[in-house]
Design a protein around this motif. Structure first.
Motif, PDB file in Angstrom:
ATOM      1  N   GLY A  84       0.802  -1.229   0.000  1.00  0.00           N
ATOM      2  CA  GLY A  84       0.000   0.000   0.000  1.00  0.00           C
ATOM      3  C   GLY A  84       0.831   1.273   0.000  1.00  0.00           C
ATOM      4  N   GLY A  85       2.158   1.148  -0.068  1.00  0.00           N
ATOM      5  CA  GLY A  85       3.027   2.337  -0.055  1.00  0.00           C
ATOM      6  C   GLY A  85       2.852   3.171  -1.320  1.00  0.00           C
ATOM      7  N   GLU A  86       3.070   4.474  -1.172  1.00  0.00           N
ATOM      8  CA  GLU A  86       2.910   5.383  -2.321  1.00  0.00           C
ATOM      9  C   GLU A  86       4.058   5.156  -3.313  1.00  0.00           C
ATOM     10  OE1 GLU A  86       1.994   9.812  -1.676  1.00  0.00           O
ATOM     11  OE2 GLU A  86       4.081   9.812  -2.368  1.00  0.00           O
ATOM     12  N   PHE A  87       3.710   4.987  -4.584  1.00  0.00           N
ATOM     13  CA  PHE A  87       4.709   4.760  -5.634  1.00  0.00           C
ATOM     14  C   PHE A  87       4.419   5.755  -6.760  1.00  0.00           C
ATOM     15  CE2 PHE A  87       6.742   1.132  -8.416  1.00  0.00           C
ATOM     16  CZ  PHE A  87       7.592   2.056  -8.996  1.00  0.00           C
ATOM     17  N   THR A  88       5.233   6.811  -6.807  1.00  0.00           N
ATOM     18  CA  THR A  88       5.008   7.889  -7.787  1.00  0.00           C
ATOM     19  C   THR A  88       5.926   7.739  -8.989  1.00  0.00           C
ATOM     20  OG1 THR A  88       4.494   9.422  -5.986  1.00  0.00           O
ATOM     21  CG2 THR A  88       5.036  10.411  -8.110  1.00  0.00           C
ATOM     22  N   LEU A  89       5.364   7.986 -10.163  1.00  0.00           N
ATOM     23  CA  LEU A  89       6.166   8.066 -11.386  1.00  0.00           C
ATOM     24  C   LEU A  89       5.941   9.444 -12.000  1.00  0.00           C
ATOM     25  CD1 LEU A  89       7.894   6.388 -13.518  1.00  0.00           C
ATOM     26  CD2 LEU A  89       5.751   6.169 -14.775  1.00  0.00           C
ATOM     27  N   LYS A 178     -10.687  17.532 -12.160  1.00  0.00           N
ATOM     28  CA  LYS A 178     -10.843  16.730 -10.932  1.00  0.00           C
ATOM     29  C   LYS A 178      -9.526  16.102 -10.468  1.00  0.00           C
ATOM     30  CE  LYS A 178     -15.476  16.984 -10.905  1.00  0.00           C
ATOM     31  NZ  LYS A 178     -15.740  18.382 -10.612  1.00  0.00           N
ATOM     32  N   LEU A 179      -8.473  16.898 -10.560  1.00  0.00           N
ATOM     33  CA  LEU A 179      -7.187  16.408 -10.052  1.00  0.00           C
ATOM     34  C   LEU A 179      -7.184  16.530  -8.535  1.00  0.00           C
ATOM     35  CD1 LEU A 179      -5.127  18.183 -12.777  1.00  0.00           C
ATOM     36  CD2 LEU A 179      -5.220  15.710 -12.428  1.00  0.00           C
ATOM     37  N   VAL A 180      -6.357  15.722  -7.881  1.00  0.00           N
ATOM     38  CA  VAL A 180      -6.350  15.770  -6.416  1.00  0.00           C
ATOM     39  C   VAL A 180      -5.128  16.510  -5.873  1.00  0.00           C
ATOM     40  CG1 VAL A 180      -7.687  13.648  -6.191  1.00  0.00           C
ATOM     41  CG2 VAL A 180      -5.182  13.512  -6.187  1.00  0.00           C
ATOM     42  N   CYS A 224      -7.412  27.841  -1.504  1.00  0.00           N
ATOM     43  CA  CYS A 224      -7.848  27.748  -0.101  1.00  0.00           C
ATOM     44  C   CYS A 224      -9.362  27.926  -0.017  1.00  0.00           C
ATOM     45  CB  CYS A 224      -7.146  28.783   0.771  1.00  0.00           C
ATOM     46  SG  CYS A 224      -5.393  28.438   0.932  1.00  0.00           S
ATOM     47  N   GLN A 225      -9.882  28.896  -0.799  1.00  0.00           N
ATOM     48  CA  GLN A 225     -11.346  29.109  -0.789  1.00  0.00           C
ATOM     49  C   GLN A 225     -12.100  27.878  -1.275  1.00  0.00           C
ATOM     50  OE1 GLN A 225     -11.975  32.450  -3.361  1.00  0.00           O
ATOM     51  NE2 GLN A 225     -11.068  33.889  -1.899  1.00  0.00           N
ATOM     52  N   GLN A 226     -11.471  27.117  -2.176  1.00  0.00           N
ATOM     53  CA  GLN A 226     -12.131  25.915  -2.727  1.00  0.00           C
ATOM     54  C   GLN A 226     -11.954  24.712  -1.800  1.00  0.00           C
ATOM     55  OE1 GLN A 226     -13.402  25.885  -6.135  1.00  0.00           O
ATOM     56  NE2 GLN A 226     -12.932  28.059  -6.283  1.00  0.00           N
ATOM     57  N   GLY A 227     -11.375  24.932  -0.625  1.00  0.00           N
ATOM     58  CA  GLY A 227     -11.225  23.843   0.346  1.00  0.00           C
ATOM     59  C   GLY A 227      -9.971  23.010   0.136  1.00  0.00           C
ATOM     60  N   TRP A 228      -9.035  23.511  -0.694  1.00  0.00           N
ATOM     61  CA  TRP A 228      -7.795  22.762  -0.892  1.00  0.00           C
ATOM     62  C   TRP A 228      -6.870  22.952   0.303  1.00  0.00           C
ATOM     63  CZ3 TRP A 228      -5.309  20.614  -5.623  1.00  0.00           C
ATOM     64  CH2 TRP A 228      -6.273  20.197  -6.548  1.00  0.00           C
ATOM     65  N   ASP A 229      -6.034  21.943   0.525  1.00  0.00           N
ATOM     66  CA  ASP A 229      -5.046  21.979   1.594  1.00  0.00           C
ATOM     67  C   ASP A 229      -3.740  22.498   0.974  1.00  0.00           C
ATOM     68  OD1 ASP A 229      -3.268  21.436   3.628  1.00  0.00           O
ATOM     69  OD2 ASP A 229      -3.411  19.249   3.480  1.00  0.00           O
ATOM     70  N   SER A 234       4.693  25.224  -2.650  1.00  0.00           N
ATOM     71  CA  SER A 234       4.515  24.780  -4.040  1.00  0.00           C
ATOM     72  C   SER A 234       3.559  23.600  -4.183  1.00  0.00           C
ATOM     73  CB  SER A 234       5.867  24.359  -4.631  1.00  0.00           C
ATOM     74  OG  SER A 234       6.779  25.401  -4.554  1.00  0.00           O
ATOM     75  N   ASN A 235       2.952  23.161  -3.097  1.00  0.00           N
ATOM     76  CA  ASN A 235       2.132  21.943  -3.170  1.00  0.00           C
ATOM     77  C   ASN A 235       0.789  22.119  -2.490  1.00  0.00           C
ATOM     78  OD1 ASN A 235       3.931  19.668  -4.339  1.00  0.00           O
ATOM     79  ND2 ASN A 235       5.254  20.800  -2.931  1.00  0.00           N
ATOM     80  N   SER A 236      -0.273  21.793  -3.228  1.00  0.00           N
ATOM     81  CA  SER A 236      -1.635  21.907  -2.704  1.00  0.00           C
ATOM     82  C   SER A 236      -2.403  20.665  -3.138  1.00  0.00           C
ATOM     83  CB  SER A 236      -2.349  23.118  -3.299  1.00  0.00           C
ATOM     84  OG  SER A 236      -1.532  24.252  -3.231  1.00  0.00           O
ATOM     85  N   CYS A 237      -3.384  20.290  -2.306  1.00  0.00           N
ATOM     86  CA  CYS A 237      -4.139  19.078  -2.659  1.00  0.00           C
ATOM     87  C   CYS A 237      -5.525  19.140  -2.045  1.00  0.00           C
ATOM     88  CB  CYS A 237      -3.409  17.838  -2.141  1.00  0.00           C
ATOM     89  SG  CYS A 237      -3.262  17.780  -0.357  1.00  0.00           S
ATOM     90  N   LEU A 238      -6.376  18.235  -2.504  1.00  0.00           N
ATOM     91  CA  LEU A 238      -7.642  18.048  -1.813  1.00  0.00           C
ATOM     92  C   LEU A 238      -7.306  17.376  -0.482  1.00  0.00           C
ATOM     93  CD1 LEU A 238      -9.969  16.866  -4.715  1.00  0.00           C
ATOM     94  CD2 LEU A 238     -10.111  19.002  -3.420  1.00  0.00           C
ATOM     95  N   PRO A 239      -8.147  17.582   0.555  1.00  0.00           N
ATOM     96  CA  PRO A 239      -7.825  16.989   1.855  1.00  0.00           C
ATOM     97  C   PRO A 239      -7.514  15.495   1.719  1.00  0.00           C
ATOM     98  CG  PRO A 239      -9.721  18.433   2.033  1.00  0.00           C
ATOM     99  CD  PRO A 239      -9.377  18.377   0.576  1.00  0.00           C
ATOM    100  N   GLU A 240      -6.492  15.049   2.429  1.00  0.00           N
ATOM    101  CA  GLU A 240      -6.062  13.636   2.474  1.00  0.00           C
ATOM    102  C   GLU A 240      -5.222  13.207   1.271  1.00  0.00           C
ATOM    103  OE1 GLU A 240      -6.818  12.236   5.330  1.00  0.00           O
ATOM    104  OE2 GLU A 240      -8.263  13.806   5.855  1.00  0.00           O
ATOM    105  N   TRP A 241      -4.843  14.138   0.372  1.00  0.00           N
ATOM    106  CA  TRP A 241      -4.081  13.707  -0.802  1.00  0.00           C
ATOM    107  C   TRP A 241      -2.671  14.309  -0.830  1.00  0.00           C
ATOM    108  CZ3 TRP A 241      -5.678   9.796  -3.867  1.00  0.00           C
ATOM    109  CH2 TRP A 241      -7.034   9.466  -3.838  1.00  0.00           C
ATOM    110  N   ARG A 242      -2.120  14.604   0.337  1.00  0.00           N
ATOM    111  CA  ARG A 242      -0.743  15.112   0.349  1.00  0.00           C
ATOM    112  C   ARG A 242       0.205  14.069  -0.245  1.00  0.00           C
ATOM    113  NH1 ARG A 242       0.527  18.590   5.850  1.00  0.00           N
ATOM    114  NH2 ARG A 242      -1.328  19.886   5.765  1.00  0.00           N
TER     115      ARG A 242
END
Ligand code: SF4
Length: 370
Positions: A84-89, A178-180, A224-229, A234-242
């Motif tokens: 279940g570890g994060e694997f980014t390409l 709909k990117l996270v 931030c107004q749209q509820g992004w974290d 340089s990095n923003s995401c929907l909650p829980e998608w850091r």
């Protein structure tokens, strides 16, 4: 632990880029063989389980299926990714097709970071990117259709001769798709890049801080107004998608870096970096530790790194970490406090305010211990 693998190849050089890469793709096979050798050597005594994998570059998505499979096998054997570890390409839009997506899925890749940079053709052309705006959008849609949910894209702002409305178009397009996760970077001019010489010769307009700051302030407030974290400058995401892997860097957690130019950190006081030359790397891996250099950080270097990385985060910089240097650093930051660019909250965390966010690196360095 985290494993970073640097693929030092690109099809062509983007005009602003000073990362380590080669456009001589004939060198792929030998360099990748040396990288597998480095993986074997780094985990010689026993395999070490990793929390995250990050294959960056360069352009890892240009690797032929057979070569990337062999690299993943080698990593899994020596430094297995936990379940279940994060694997980014990191991928470039022009490499995203049904075949490559299916191969990446089979390899266990569960996060894509797509180098979109802009959805506007003349800006992509100006940057000398090897994709166009249609490929940028199509790559995202294809990846989503193939079942990739955790997708981030990179976008660049502050491009000379660009307007705020063009930047707003790019950010809105990303939100519509709909990117996270979004990674957003202010364009910078690094020495020895094509852009550096273009500006020097008067062929490109110089960068303008006001233009970049306008873009930055708009999108930061907007997200931030749209509820992004907005969890890092340089990095923003929907909650829980850091990004779990990238968070290691500002939390100072250890990671192994494999490949030419890759950096490693032991989580304490040792940093290490590999030679940034593909041929030298191929020849030296395994020969008397000659393919890397190491630096032992003193306490003050560590504090300066903490200031630089943590001030950029939403959580801020814990003043308790600053120890005996706290009052000197506070003195240096007095002008920023007075100008409401920075504040210390009731829990003792230093946080950048709206007026200071864009100037994070400059404010951080004003507080550095000499
Ligand atoms: S694709 Fe990425 S690494 Fe390669 S030249 Fe462009 S910005 Fe640099």
């Amino acid at each position: 632990m985290g494993l970073y693998i640097h693929i030092p190849f690109c099809r062509q050089a983007c005009n602003y880029c000073d990362f380590h890469f080669s456009t001589n793709l004939r060198g792929i096979e030998n360099t990748l063989k040396a990288m597998e050798r480095e993986i074997d050597l780094r985990f010689l005594s026993a395999p070490i389980e990793q929390d995250t994998y990050y294959f960056g570059g360069g352009t890892p998505s240009l690797l032929p299926a057979k070569i990337i499979s062999s690299l993943v096998d080698s990593a899994m054997k020596n430094a297995p990714l936990k379940k279940g570890g994060e694997f980014t390409l990191e991928v470039n839009p022009e490499d995203v097709n049904n075949e490559s997506l299916s191969n990446w899925k089979k390899l266990g890749i569960n996060r894509l970071s797509i180098g979109v940079q802009s959805f506007i053709d003349d800006k992509l052309k100006w940057m000398n990117r090897s994709h166009n705006s249609i490929e940028a959008s199509t790559s995202i849609l294809r990846a989503q259709d193939a079942g990739f949910e955790n997708i981030s894209i990179d976008l660049i702002y502050g491009i000379p001769s660009s307007s705020l409305s063009e930047w707003q178009f790019n950010v809105n397009k990303a939100l519509e798709m709909k990117l996270v996760h979004l990674s957003t970077y202010a364009l910078t001019v690094e020495r020895k890049t094509q852009l550096f010489y273009e500006i020097k010769k008067g062929e490109s307009k110089p960068l303008c801080d006001d233009r970049a700051e306008e873009d930055f302030r708009w999108y930061r407030n907007y997200l931030c107004q749209q509820g992004w974290d907005c969890y890092e400058i340089s990095n923003s995401c929907l909650p829980e998608w850091r990004s779990v892997h990238n968070s290691r860097y500002w939390l100072r957690k250890p990671y192994y870096g494999i490949g030419p130019g890759a950096h490693s950190y032991d989580g304490g006081s040792i940093r290490r970096w590999n030679v940034s030359n593909n041929i030298k790397y191929q020849k030296s891996v395994g020969v008397n530790n000659s393919w890397y250099e190491e630096e032992f950080l003193e306490k003050r270097d560590i504090i300066n790194e903490i200031i630089m990385t943590q001030l950029r985060t939403r959580e801020g910089l814990d003043s308790k970490i600053l120890g005996k240097w706290l009052s000197d650093i506070e003195k240096c930051w007095r002008p920023h406090l007075d100008a409401e660019r920075l504040k210390k909250d009731e829990y003792g965390f230093w946080k950048l305010l709206d007026k200071g966010l864009f100037w994070a690196d400059r404010i951080a360095s004003d507080g550095f211990i000499p």
